[in-house]
Write a protein that holds these residues in place. Structure first.
Motif, short mmCIF file in Angstrom:
data_model
loop_
_atom_site.label_atom_id
_atom_site.label_comp_id
_atom_site.label_asym_id
_atom_site.label_seq_id
_atom_site.Cartn_x
_atom_site.Cartn_y
_atom_site.Cartn_z
N GLY A 162 0.73 -1.48 0.15
CA GLY A 162 0.29 -0.21 0.29
C GLY A 162 0.46 1.34 0.01
N THR A 163 0.00 2.42 -0.44
CA THR A 163 0.98 3.41 0.11
C THR A 163 0.29 4.26 1.18
OG1 THR A 163 1.29 3.36 -2.87
CG2 THR A 163 1.56 5.91 -1.91
N LEU A 164 1.17 5.35 1.08
CA LEU A 164 0.91 6.03 2.79
C LEU A 164 2.38 5.95 3.78
CD1 LEU A 164 -1.29 4.90 5.62
CD2 LEU A 164 0.13 3.38 6.74
N ILE A 202 -5.66 12.16 8.20
CA ILE A 202 -6.20 11.31 9.72
C ILE A 202 -5.04 12.13 11.10
CG2 ILE A 202 -5.68 8.93 10.87
CD1 ILE A 202 -6.40 8.00 8.63
N ALA A 203 -5.38 12.87 10.97
CA ALA A 203 -4.75 14.07 11.84
C ALA A 203 -4.53 13.52 13.54
CB ALA A 203 -5.43 15.34 11.75
N GLY A 204 -3.94 13.90 14.53
CA GLY A 204 -4.34 13.77 15.87
C GLY A 204 -2.63 14.77 16.52
N VAL A 214 -1.26 11.53 8.68
CA VAL A 214 -1.67 9.73 7.45
C VAL A 214 -1.95 10.69 6.93
CG1 VAL A 214 -1.11 7.77 7.77
CG2 VAL A 214 -0.43 8.57 9.89
N LEU A 215 -1.16 10.41 6.07
CA LEU A 215 -1.49 10.24 4.30
C LEU A 215 -2.65 9.25 3.95
CD1 LEU A 215 0.04 13.52 4.31
CD2 LEU A 215 -2.15 13.75 4.66
#
Length: 298
Positions: A162-164, A202-204, A214-215
């Motif tokens: 996957g791409t992350l 996805i932000a924290g 995270v993208l």
């Protein structure tokens, strides 16, 4: 509400759907309990499961148990079982298997709607409790524990190929902002930065003035571009202070997913890159996969 109904009889499904859809509920019906279970797993918007005990290939009790496991995974889900034979044993078995309620089949309209109102009250409360447990109160971003849990689920879906990518960010000289302008201005700075970061992926908030995004689906180059834009946007921020506008900058560390990677490794590399950005001048974007490697090779 989004409701799933499971029964072996298409007539029963049609009758119950006819009671629910005119009230604005979204309804999906299944005669196959295994297919219904798969749909529940893939569709987090479902708030209520209404299932007959007499279904196949999974029994109604097995479906209740599977649904309860989904609900325990921090997801509001209310389970109502149906049976044409209202026996104390059936009721006890259903409740022991994770059902929240029990109704005779076919249900009467008034009783069904009353039980769904109870389901809506409970799932709304569960939603709020989950939000409070997972959200940072100052920024509205995910808190540290919820962030890593969410990223873990995304990484599992991405698999080896996957791409992350991950971007870590830290407000530069934040202690100075608090000391010179007060904690209210510091809190406003944290909120302003979090608003920009939260719009990206996805932000924290990991703690204090440190954040992570995270993208999913973004390559290293794309993530570096996101971090670069964020750096400039944050430089343009002006936070209202008692002595005039307060300016701030952020440092960024970027990493990307590798084959055989783990969330721990991905985020550790981003954290190392962030540390490099902080120690080599701040207000910079440093990539774990290019900048640090090139610096060490030199």
């Amino acid at each position: 509400m989004h409701i799933v109904i499971v029964d072996s009889s298409r007539v029963v499904l049609k009758v119950i759907t006819g009671l629910l859809e005119p009230r604005g509920h979204v309804v999906n019906t299944f005669t196959d309990s295994a297919a219904a279970c798969a749909f529940l797993e893939e569709t987090p918007s479902v708030r209520v499961l209404i299932t007959s005990l007499e279904v196949r290939p999974m029994t109604g009790l097995e479906l209740c148990w599977s649904a309860r496991l989904l609900a325990e995974a921090r997801r509001p889900l209310y389970v109502i079982t149906m049976s044409s034979a209202r026996k104390a044993r059936n009721l006890a078995e259903a409740l022991d298997s994770g059902a929240d309620d029990f109704i005779e089949k076919p249900p009467g309209a008034e009783e069904l709607h009353a039980r769904l109102r109870a389901a809506e009250r409970l799932t709304t409360m569960q939603d709020e409790l989950i939000r409070l447990a997972e959200t940072d109160s100052l920024t509205g971003l995910l808190n540290r524990r919820a962030f890593f849990a969410r990223v873990g689920a995304v990484a599992e879906r991405a698999g080896n190929h996957g791409t992350l990518s991950a971007v870590f960010a830290d407000i530069d000289h934040f202690k100075r902002i608090n000391d010179e302008h007060g904690h209210d201005v510091g809190d406003a700075a944290i909120r302003a930065v979090s608003d920009l970061l939260g719009a990206q992926g996805i932000a924290g908030r990991l703690g204090g003035e440190e954040f992570a995004v995270v993208l999913p689906g973004l390559s290293l180059a794309a993530a570096e571009a996101v971090a670069g834009r964020l750096r400039l946007q944050i430089r343009d921020l002006r936070i209202r202070g008692t002595r005039g506008p307060v300016r701030l900058t952020c440092s960024f560390g970027v990493s990307t997913w590798c084959e055989g990677d783990s969330v721990t490794a991905l985020t550790k590399r981003a954290d190392i890159a962030l540390y490099e950005a902080k120690t080599t001048g701040r207000d910079r974007v440093v990539s774990a996969e290019t900048d640090i490697v090139l610096a060490r090779a030199g």
